[in-house]
Scaffold this active site. Structure first.
Site: not given
Length: 189
Positions: A144, A147-149, A153
């Site tokens: 997770a 993915l966000y990085r 994000f």
């Protein structure tokens, strides 16, 4: 696997499947899932509600994501907002699409479903920013967090504890809209 946009009615019709995927992905106890069922069902009536789902060829739910336009008076918005200084609150919460849930069944993880769902969800989101919260974890080992990085994000609030959950969370944000997908197929930055 097929990625589809869901209406509020679609999500409510598949609420049992949504809660099951949510429970598997988050590792929550059955009593907490019963409480979350009502919250999830009520979220479909929020302004700017958007949802996507990953369905197998047999129609089974492999993953889903949804969010809506955050505003004062909503629990998550108010919990996060009270921890931010006024300038940061204006920057992130004034016109924010809150990614409320984004989950993939554990056996289906690691195949790009989460990235596809996130890209599709943010592609139909309204707002100038997007925020989400995720349990704190080792960023090198957490799918997770990676993915966000990859999607650009950034940290807005770290080591935050929501009432009713013993875990620490990170609140992450990025500007909208997403840029078009890169030719390499990698997530945007």
């Amino acid at each position: 696997m097929r990625l589809v946009r869901w209406t509020p009615d679609d999500l409510v019709r598949r609420l049992d499947d949504v809660v099951a995927v949510y429970g598997e992905a988050m590792g929550y106890r059955a009593d907490l899932l019963r409480a979350r069922r009502g919250y999830i069902a009520s979220h479909v009536r929020r302004p700017g509600f958007r949802a996507v789902a990953s369905l197998t060829s047999e129609g089974h739910l492999a993953g889903f994501g949804y969010g809506y336009h955050g505003k004062p008076g909503q629990w998550w918005h108010d919990q996060v907002g009270r921890m931010l200084d006024p300038a940061t609150r204006r920057r992130w919460l004034a016109s924010c699409f809150e990614v409320v849930e984004l989950h993939v069944r554990p056996p289906a993880q690691g195949h790009g479903l989460g990235a596809s769902q996130l890209r599709a969800l943010l592609g139909i989101a309204e707002g100038s920013t997007t925020l989400l919260s995720t349990p704190e974890a080792d960023e090198q080992h957490s799918r997770a967090w990676r993915l966000y990085r990859r999607f650009g994000f950034v940290d807005v609030l770290r080591d935050f504890r929501f009432p009713g959950d013993e875990r620490l969370f990170g609140v992450l944000g990025r500007d909208l809209p997403l840029p078009p997908p890169a030719a390499s197929g990698r997530a945007p930055t």
